[in-house]
Scaffold this active site. Structure first.
Site, short mmCIF file in Angstrom:
data_model
loop_
_atom_site.label_atom_id
_atom_site.label_comp_id
_atom_site.label_asym_id
_atom_site.label_seq_id
_atom_site.Cartn_x
_atom_site.Cartn_y
_atom_site.Cartn_z
N SER A 65 0.86 -1.36 0.12
CA SER A 65 -0.16 0.12 0.07
C SER A 65 0.91 1.19 0.16
O SER A 65 1.54 1.61 -1.16
CB SER A 65 -1.08 -0.10 1.19
N GLU A 369 -12.80 5.49 6.64
CA GLU A 369 -11.62 5.74 7.59
C GLU A 369 -11.28 7.08 7.06
O GLU A 369 -11.42 7.48 6.03
CB GLU A 369 -10.43 4.80 7.54
N ASN A 371 -8.57 8.40 6.65
CA ASN A 371 -7.58 8.28 5.59
C ASN A 371 -8.13 8.03 4.14
O ASN A 371 -7.22 8.24 3.04
CB ASN A 371 -6.48 7.48 6.22
N PRO A 498 -1.75 1.60 19.90
CA PRO A 498 -0.54 1.12 19.28
C PRO A 498 -1.20 0.81 17.70
O PRO A 498 -2.11 0.35 17.37
CB PRO A 498 -0.53 -0.24 19.91
N GLY A 500 -1.41 -0.98 14.29
CA GLY A 500 -1.34 -2.45 13.64
C GLY A 500 -0.45 -2.76 12.59
O GLY A 500 -0.50 -3.94 12.02
N THR A 501 -0.05 -1.75 12.07
CA THR A 501 0.80 -2.03 10.77
C THR A 501 2.22 -1.47 10.80
O THR A 501 3.05 -1.68 10.12
CB THR A 501 0.08 -1.09 9.57
P1 NG1 Z 1 -2.63 1.47 11.99
O1 NG1 Z 1 -1.28 1.46 11.53
O2 NG1 Z 1 -3.29 0.39 12.74
O3 NG1 Z 1 -3.06 2.70 12.34
C1 NG1 Z 1 -3.51 1.92 9.48
C2 NG1 Z 1 -4.37 3.23 9.28
C3 NG1 Z 1 -5.68 2.32 9.25
C4 NG1 Z 1 -5.86 1.29 7.96
C5 NG1 Z 1 -4.53 0.37 8.15
C6 NG1 Z 1 -4.34 -0.46 7.02
C7 NG1 Z 1 -4.69 5.36 10.41
C8 NG1 Z 1 -4.59 6.09 11.58
N1 NG1 Z 1 -4.41 4.09 10.49
O4 NG1 Z 1 -3.55 1.27 10.34
O5 NG1 Z 1 -6.75 3.46 9.10
O6 NG1 Z 1 -5.91 1.82 6.81
O7 NG1 Z 1 -3.01 1.12 8.12
O8 NG1 Z 1 -3.82 0.01 5.94
O9 NG1 Z 1 -4.63 5.86 9.20
ZN ZN Z 2 -3.90 1.19 0.32
#
Ligand code: NG1
Ligand code: ZN
Length: 529
Positions: A65, A369, A371, A498, A500-501
């Site tokens: 991504s 979301e 984003n 925290p 997740g990515t």
């Molecule tokens: P994490 O890293 O868990 O915040 C991010 C995005 C999610 C989602 C995932 C998957 C933010 C704050 N967080 O997650 O909305 O898109 O990546 O790609 O934008």
């Molecule tokens: Zn993407």
């Protein structure tokens, strides 16, 4: 174990580095150099998943991504085009970390009583990363080691592969499982809505393609739009680097225009992320100030439109129309949706799988979301009711027209997952019908100034959250400290969670002024250490 002997043997050609992998919010993501074994093993797992789902097609996407170009990643797509079922994420992590792959495979087969005689089929696609091609090869070796068959779609936007999987498993009901079928379905719906509008002007869009796959695919899509939209693709990968100082993630995080675009005030600008499952709009206003129209804004636009059509048709629904947001949704968008639009707002944990499932609780569930990742889900009930109106009512009535537009919207929207191309065409359709510029759209409500920060700590898993991640329960006392800081500002809100990515803790803050929000975000970041 004869069933898994071949898998175990070929696995030796894909040695596992000494790294602990974890299937997160968006599958596995890491430096590309470390991912060969994971790819091979996800080929194996996809075969088991397909067998466990009675031979339905399972998708595998090779993408990271919005991450930098030296990263890559992989995620599985379930039969309806949705994210892999959470209970299988554990299997994915176990398999990725296993010393003995046969043992884990045997465990999965036993736990799910997988019938080995069911033939397995896997669809594969990748984004434009240079490491992708070799990874598809590793995946295919995994699929073949367990006797599965595969179809390699080459380079696709992530949501296109999700769409293919759904088509294949619904006997063509959702559309044709080819790239041409994808463009055909979406452009046909878009052109039908254009023809119903009674207008002929051609809006001009400046698109930031993040130097990724979206830039390539939107050019293909544009070929199908019969000149109804003029799309200038910037950052199309011909000179710049993937996601470098461009793309939706960059624009959202830095709240500024991407590099590689020449923009004058009033231009209608769009940005995709690196695998084209996120979209945002932005522009410079008359005072030359940067204005962002984010995922929350897109969700409210869609909800307003669908509500209007729903009201005009008079259709009554059991579970109604609703909007699903995450903790990152701007407070102004939430009050606008609830108070001005009169639509219920639900909140879910960050990550598509959470918001997607929450949205299924409505007949028409709009989720986004902030984003820019989001889509709309429709139940069969609402679609059937709209079809009945189109069939039974006089074509000249408002009721008929509203139902007809509603049904074209259903076809225009990729219900499997957020889709930058499809979402952009939905936004274009609604703005066109309303005769709105981006400035008109932006006037619907004013975002509260907000700020996101990343904090790196030794072990981010010590932070535990509740209430859709809006409050912390551990470490002890952290929430009280955040509350105290927030109380010092007007219209303020802040939370930490925290990621997740990434190996970071994310800090989010909102307040009445830019200065206040920056200060609050800084203060909260300091107590997270
Ligand atoms: P994490 O890293 O868990 O915040 C991010 C995005 C999610 C989602 C995932 C998957 C933010 C704050 N967080 O997650 O909305 O898109 O990546 O790609 O934008
Ligand atoms: Zn993407």
């Amino acid at each position: 174990d004869p069933l898994f002997q071949k898998a175990a043997e070929v696995s030796k050609q894909h040695p596992k580095p000494d790294i602990k992998f974890s299937y997160g919010t968006a599958g596995f993501r890491a430096l590309a150099d470390n991912l060969d074994s994971v790819m091979f093993r996800m080929g194996l797992l996809a075969v088991l998943r397909s067998k466990a789902k009675n031979g339905q097609v399972i998708g595998v996407v090779v993408t990271a991504s919005h991450n930098p170009v030296h990263d890559n990643g992989v995620k599985l797509v379930d039969p309806f085009g949705e994210m892999l079922q959470p209970s299988w994420e554990r299997h994915a992590s176990e398999l990725a970390n296993a010393q003995d792959v046969a043992e884990v495979l045997r465990g999965v087969v036993t736990e799910h009583s997988v019938d080995w005689n069911v033939p397995a089929k896997v669809f594969i696609a990748r984004d434009t990363r240079p490491s992708g091609k070799q990874f598809v090869q590793a995946l295919v070796e995994g699929v073949e080691a367990l006797g599965g068959s595969h179809q390699d779609y080459g380079v696709l936007a992530t949501p296109q592969l999700h769409y293919m999987v759904r088509c294949a498993n619904t006997a063509g009901e959702y559309g044709e499982a080819t790239e041409e079928g994808y463009y055909h379905k979406i452009s046909k719906a878009f052109l039908h809505l254009r023809s119903l509008s009674g207008k002929t002007d051609v809006p001009v869009i400046k698109l930031d393609g993040a130097n990724g796959v979206g830039a390539l695919k939107i050019k293909e899509m544009a070929q199908h739009l019969n000149g109804t939209l003029s799309i200038w693709v910037c950052n199309d990968g011909s000179t710049g680097k993937l996601n470098e100082k461009c793309g939706a993630d960059f624009v959202k995080l830095h709240q500024c225009a991407p590099e590689g675009m020449v923009i004058t005030p009033g231009d209608r600008c769009v940005t995709f992320d690196g695998d084209a499952d996120r979209v945002l709009y932005f522009y410079f206003n008359k005072e030359n100030k940067f204005c962002l129209l984010d995922g929350d804004r897109i969700a409210t636009l869609m909800v307003g439109y669908l509500k209007d059509k729903l009201d005009k048709t008079g259709v009554s629904l059991e579970r109604g129309l609703g909007i699903v947001q995450t903790a990152y949704a701007n407070g102004s968008s939430t009050s606008y949706a609830e108070s001005t639009l009169g639509v219920p707002v639900a909140c879910a944990k960050t990550g598509v799988k959470h918001v997607h499932h929450k949205a299924e609780e409505f007949d028409i569930g709009v989720y986004f979301e902030a984003n820019g990742h989001g889509t709309v889900l429709f139940t069969k009930d609402v679609v059937d009711k709209m079809k009945a109106i189109v069939q039974d009512s006089d074509a000249s009535t408002e009721r008929h027209k509203a139902a007809e537009k509603f049904l074209s919207m259903v076809d225009l929207i990729n219900q499997t997952v957020g889709d930058a191309m499809s979402d952009m065409l939905v936004v274009e359709t609604i703005l066109y019908e309303k005769g709105w510029s981006l400035d008109d759209w932006g006037a619907a409500y004013t975002d509260l100034p907000n700020r996101q920060r990343k904090v790196t700590i030794k072990d981010r898993t010590v932070i535990k959250t509740t209430d859709s991640e809006r409050k912390t329960t551990a470490p002890e006392g952290l929430q009280e400290e955040i509350d105290k800081l927030v109380a010092g500002y007007k219209s303020a809100r802040s939370f930490v969670r925290p990621s997740g990515t990434e190996d970071v803790v994310r800090v989010y803050a909102e307040a009445d002024t830019r200065e206040a929000v920056d200060s609050l975000a800084r203060e909260v970041s300091q107590i997270v250490y």
